[in-house]
Design an enzyme around this catalytic site. Structure first.
Site, PDB file in Angstrom:
ATOM      1  N   HIS A   1      21.929 -41.955 -17.419  1.00  0.00           N
ATOM      2  CA  HIS A   1      21.767 -42.317 -19.554  1.00  0.00           C
ATOM      3  C   HIS A   1      22.380 -40.474 -19.551  1.00  0.00           C
ATOM      4  CE1 HIS A   1      17.788 -44.243 -18.743  1.00  0.00           C
ATOM      5  NE2 HIS A   1      18.931 -44.935 -18.984  1.00  0.00           N
TER       6      HIS A   1
ATOM      7  N   LYS B   1       7.448 -55.486 -24.611  1.00  0.00           N
ATOM      8  CA  LYS B   1       7.432 -53.922 -23.553  1.00  0.00           C
ATOM      9  C   LYS B   1       6.895 -53.382 -23.126  1.00  0.00           C
ATOM     10  CE  LYS B   1      11.768 -53.207 -20.812  1.00  0.00           C
ATOM     11  NZ  LYS B   1      13.070 -52.646 -20.582  1.00  0.00           N
TER      12      LYS B   1
ATOM     13  N   SER C   1      14.487 -45.322 -15.077  1.00  0.00           N
ATOM     14  CA  SER C   1      14.022 -45.096 -15.686  1.00  0.00           C
ATOM     15  C   SER C   1      12.964 -45.821 -14.703  1.00  0.00           C
ATOM     16  CB  SER C   1      13.503 -45.594 -16.608  1.00  0.00           C
ATOM     17  OG  SER C   1      14.561 -44.758 -17.909  1.00  0.00           O
TER      18      SER C   1
ATOM     19  N   ARG D   1      25.625 -49.846 -13.007  1.00  0.00           N
ATOM     20  CA  ARG D   1      26.148 -48.259 -11.768  1.00  0.00           C
ATOM     21  C   ARG D   1      25.574 -49.687 -10.222  1.00  0.00           C
ATOM     22  NH1 ARG D   1      19.216 -47.796 -13.367  1.00  0.00           N
ATOM     23  NH2 ARG D   1      19.510 -50.173 -13.701  1.00  0.00           N
TER      24      ARG D   1
HETATM   25  O1  PNS Z   1      17.673 -50.493 -20.797  1.00  0.00           O
HETATM   26  P1  PNS Z   1      17.735 -51.499 -21.389  1.00  0.00           P
HETATM   27  O2  PNS Z   1      16.555 -51.992 -21.222  1.00  0.00           O
HETATM   28  O3  PNS Z   1      18.592 -52.482 -20.517  1.00  0.00           O
HETATM   29  O4  PNS Z   1      18.113 -51.719 -22.299  1.00  0.00           O
HETATM   30  C1  PNS Z   1      18.395 -53.628 -22.971  1.00  0.00           C
HETATM   31  C2  PNS Z   1      18.960 -53.567 -23.973  1.00  0.00           C
HETATM   32  C3  PNS Z   1      18.205 -53.186 -25.221  1.00  0.00           C
HETATM   33  C4  PNS Z   1      20.043 -53.006 -24.337  1.00  0.00           C
HETATM   34  C5  PNS Z   1      18.889 -55.486 -24.798  1.00  0.00           C
HETATM   35  O5  PNS Z   1      17.726 -55.512 -24.306  1.00  0.00           O
HETATM   36  C6  PNS Z   1      19.343 -56.381 -25.887  1.00  0.00           C
HETATM   37  O6  PNS Z   1      20.389 -55.294 -26.719  1.00  0.00           O
HETATM   38  N1  PNS Z   1      18.204 -55.719 -26.519  1.00  0.00           N
HETATM   39  C7  PNS Z   1      18.446 -56.533 -28.513  1.00  0.00           C
HETATM   40  C8  PNS Z   1      18.076 -57.724 -28.455  1.00  0.00           C
HETATM   41  C9  PNS Z   1      19.403 -58.190 -28.512  1.00  0.00           C
HETATM   42  O7  PNS Z   1      20.069 -58.638 -29.441  1.00  0.00           O
HETATM   43  N2  PNS Z   1      19.518 -59.553 -27.769  1.00  0.00           N
HETATM   44  C10 PNS Z   1      20.879 -60.367 -27.307  1.00  0.00           C
HETATM   45  C11 PNS Z   1      21.269 -59.715 -26.828  1.00  0.00           C
HETATM   46  S1  PNS Z   1      20.907 -60.726 -25.176  1.00  0.00           S
END
Ligand code: PNS
Length: 168
Positions: free
Chosen positions: A24, A48, A135, A97
């Site tokens: 990150h 979560k 993570s 990745r």
């Molecule tokens: O690090 P992560 O957990 O893979 O991040 C995921 C993230 C935060 C980018 C994604 O879950 C997100 O944007 N969540 C917010 C909810 C949202 O906007 N959902 C609609 C788009 S799929």
């Protein structure tokens, strides 16, 4: 003739960051060079289970990003595109990745574009050295007593050690 004014690039780098890894951090460093202002945004996801609370994650991120003058840390809940609009941002940055990340990221990027057509998602390839670091894996290794110093900043290693020793 004068060059047209350059529009300011405000980018959001969203994620769970539970906790931040060197992968990150590498993306933050590279993203900070591409954007005028980069906002690292921690998702508040009550559904979560996380090892660190949102406040802890934000605090740790703030410490770690101190060397980057144009990087800010925030948090959001609800839709990412709403937070992007609220912050006046025009780009979302995400890291890839491996091919397995790509499929998931592609879906999210398409959905976000459908929800908010003006917002572009920019993908950065993870540095080779961190292409296997997540993570999730770092937490697993730390909880089983493994050495994670190569994968996270020293401050995070300390926090991980304290947290997993309390849990074990
Ligand atoms: O690090 P992560 O957990 O893979 O991040 C995921 C993230 C935060 C980018 C994604 O879950 C997100 O944007 N969540 C917010 C909810 C949202 O906007 N959902 C609609 C788009 S799929």
């Amino acid at each position: 003739m004068a060059a047209p004014p350059k529009s300011r690039i405000v980018a959001i780098y969203p994620g769970s960051f539970d906790p931040i890894t060197n992968g990150h951090l590498d993306l933050i460093s590279r993203g900070s060079k591409l954007a005028d202002h980069l906002i690292v945004a921690v998702l508040e996801n009550r559904r979560k289970q996380s090892l660190f609370s949102v406040d802890e994650r934000v605090e740790m991120l703030r410490e770690v990003v101190k060397p980057f003058a144009n990087v800010e840390v925030g948090c959001f809940h609800g839709l990412l595109v709403d937070y992007v609009a609220e912050r006046g941002a025009n780009f979302i940055i995400r890291g890839i990745r491996a091919i397995s990340d790509y499929e998931y990221e592609l879906q999210i990027a398409h959905m976000n574009r459908r929800l908010s057509p003006g917002v572009e998602t920019v993908f950065l390839m993870a540095a080779e050295a961190y292409s296997f670091v997540s993570s999730q894996l770092v937490k697993e290794v730390a909880s089983l007593g493994g050495n994670v110093s190569e994968f996270v900043p020293p401050l995070i290693e300390e926090h991980l050690k304290n947290r997993v020793s309390k849990r074990n």
